[in-house]
Design a protein around this motif. Structure first.
Motif, mmCIF file in Angstrom:
data_model
loop_
_atom_site.group_PDB
_atom_site.id
_atom_site.type_symbol
_atom_site.label_atom_id
_atom_site.label_comp_id
_atom_site.label_asym_id
_atom_site.label_seq_id
_atom_site.Cartn_x
_atom_site.Cartn_y
_atom_site.Cartn_z
ATOM 1 N N VAL A 82 62.857 -23.241 -72.896
ATOM 2 C CA VAL A 82 63.864 -23.818 -73.778
ATOM 3 C C VAL A 82 64.027 -22.890 -74.977
ATOM 4 O O VAL A 82 63.029 -22.478 -75.583
ATOM 5 C CB VAL A 82 63.442 -25.226 -74.221
ATOM 6 C CG1 VAL A 82 64.457 -25.814 -75.195
ATOM 7 C CG2 VAL A 82 63.260 -26.117 -72.996
ATOM 8 N N PHE A 104 66.464 -20.845 -70.178
ATOM 9 C CA PHE A 104 66.436 -19.567 -69.470
ATOM 10 C C PHE A 104 65.153 -19.565 -68.648
ATOM 11 O O PHE A 104 64.342 -20.490 -68.733
ATOM 12 C CB PHE A 104 66.499 -18.387 -70.449
ATOM 13 C CG PHE A 104 65.357 -18.313 -71.407
ATOM 14 C CD1 PHE A 104 64.220 -17.576 -71.109
ATOM 15 C CD2 PHE A 104 65.397 -18.990 -72.630
ATOM 16 C CE1 PHE A 104 63.150 -17.521 -71.992
ATOM 17 C CE2 PHE A 104 64.325 -18.941 -73.514
ATOM 18 C CZ PHE A 104 63.210 -18.199 -73.194
ATOM 19 N N GLU A 130 55.978 -15.124 -79.540
ATOM 20 C CA GLU A 130 56.491 -16.490 -79.724
ATOM 21 C C GLU A 130 55.415 -17.486 -79.307
ATOM 22 O O GLU A 130 55.205 -17.709 -78.116
ATOM 23 C CB GLU A 130 57.738 -16.757 -78.856
ATOM 24 C CG GLU A 130 58.965 -15.958 -79.228
ATOM 25 C CD GLU A 130 60.235 -16.454 -78.511
ATOM 26 O OE1 GLU A 130 60.103 -17.260 -77.570
ATOM 27 O OE2 GLU A 130 61.329 -16.034 -78.915
ATOM 28 N N GLU A 132 54.130 -20.997 -78.363
ATOM 29 C CA GLU A 132 54.941 -22.030 -77.739
ATOM 30 C C GLU A 132 54.077 -23.064 -77.009
ATOM 31 O O GLU A 132 53.129 -22.698 -76.317
ATOM 32 C CB GLU A 132 55.875 -21.352 -76.726
ATOM 33 C CG GLU A 132 57.265 -21.882 -76.802
ATOM 34 C CD GLU A 132 58.331 -20.869 -76.368
ATOM 35 O OE1 GLU A 132 58.960 -21.149 -75.356
ATOM 36 O OE2 GLU A 132 58.543 -19.837 -77.050
ATOM 37 N N ASP A 162 55.462 -16.692 -75.400
ATOM 38 C CA ASP A 162 56.711 -16.321 -74.716
ATOM 39 C C ASP A 162 57.112 -14.930 -75.220
ATOM 40 O O ASP A 162 58.034 -14.786 -76.033
ATOM 41 C CB ASP A 162 57.788 -17.365 -75.004
ATOM 42 C CG ASP A 162 59.127 -16.994 -74.401
ATOM 43 O OD1 ASP A 162 59.172 -16.122 -73.511
ATOM 44 O OD2 ASP A 162 60.146 -17.577 -74.840
ATOM 45 N N LYS A 181 62.735 -11.179 -71.053
ATOM 46 C CA LYS A 181 61.645 -12.160 -71.023
ATOM 47 C C LYS A 181 60.686 -11.960 -69.855
ATOM 48 O O LYS A 181 59.726 -12.726 -69.731
ATOM 49 C CB LYS A 181 62.268 -13.565 -70.915
ATOM 50 C CG LYS A 181 63.132 -13.973 -72.113
ATOM 51 C CD LYS A 181 62.285 -14.377 -73.297
ATOM 52 C CE LYS A 181 63.100 -14.996 -74.423
ATOM 53 N NZ LYS A 181 62.225 -15.552 -75.474
HETATM 54 ZN ZN ZN Z 1 60.584 -18.859 -76.344
#
Ligand code: ZN
Length: 286
Positions: A82, A104, A130, A132, A162, A181
């Protein structure tokens, strides 16, 4: 209790960390219950079976001191992510908070152990962290009736990084973020999978550091869309399988904000979620 997978990559063994009779945390081998911690294990009631076996004192102690930890869930069919689920992160990214969840995907082969060596991708100048909250699905979730029903489909929670390459994500992307990513090792998970019943998921502190300096410091209470809302919402569009991982967005304090430099070889990132454990990655060139 905390489920772990320990050992060399591809050969991890399942174990659980729990209190012994003296109130000390001990690792117990789960090999007699399951070969691995997978979606099949979770959907077959694996967490309840571990609790029962712990209570009965049936599990042998195992020494995992100094051993590598792998991601605490093996082989998800999908990692659904998200985007911009914290208002202050949307603002630092130059975006309005979203009205509906943005999603994604990360490929499952991006998963790494929580303290494995991490990689700066080739041709990267904007590798970013990131912290998360990761949700691990325990039972198939499709067309759920309500957010309340969604909570019954969640096995547990874990810490996730992430990792992202912002040029690949935003400039080379053509409009879809996954290109930034999915580099090798871009999804460190763990150290633990903590059962959902043991976690107050809407009030967890999330933090990150780079080379020991603080970066992110927020709470899951600041999420725009709550975990149960997200799982219910996602299930209207796709089927979540047992063992799948949903990453729920990152709070403010990443390099994309312009306040901090991007990562370079030699840097060390630490991330932690209250009760779900801390990761530590040192970066080298891919
Ligand atoms: Zn993220």
């Amino acid at each position: 209790m905390k489920l772990i997978r320990w050992g060399e990559p591809g050969a991890e063994k399942p174990a659980v960390l729990a209190m012994n009779g003296e109130g000390q945390e001990e690792a117990y081998d789960l090999s007699d219950l399951t070969l691995d911690i997978t979606g099949d294990f979770l959907v077959a009631g694996g967490i309840a079976a571990v609790r029962d076996a712990l209570k009965a004192g049936e599990l042998p102690v195992v020494d995992v001191e100094g051993q590598r930890l792998g991601a605490p869930i093996a082989r998800p069919s999908a990692i659904v992510c998200v985007g911009m689920n914290y208002a202050a992160h949307a603002a630092e990214s130059g975006s309005e908070p979203p009205n509906v969840p943005i999603i994604f995907f990360k490929t499952p082969n991006t998963i790494a152990g929580p303290c494995d060596t991490a990689f700066i991708p080739r041709n990267s100048s904007k590798t970013d962290w990131e912290v998360e909250l990761g949700v691990v699905i325990g039972q198939r979730a499709t067309y759920l009736d309500s957010p309340r029903q969604a909570t019954e489909r969640i096995a547990g929670y874990l810490t996730a990084n992430d990792l992202s390459e912002r040029t690949f994500q935003l400039e080379d992307s053509g409009g879809q973020w996954s290109k930034g990513k999915c580099a090798t090792g871009f999804s460190p998970l763990g150290p633990w999978l903590v059962p959902a019943d043991d976690v107050d998921v809407n009030n967890l502190r999330l933090r990150s550091w780079v080379n020991g300096e603080p970066r992110q410091d927020s709470s899951t209470a600041d999420m725009i869309f709550t975990v149960d809302f997200l799982i219910h919402h996602l299930s209207q569009y796709l089927t979540l399988e047992p063992g799948d991982v949903v990453l729920t967005g990152t709070p403010q304090g990443v390099a994309l904000s312009g306040k901090y430099p991007y990562l370079k070889a030699g840097d060390t990132v630490e991330i932690e979620i209250e009760g779900l454990g801390r990761q530590r990655q040192t970066f080298v060139p891919a």
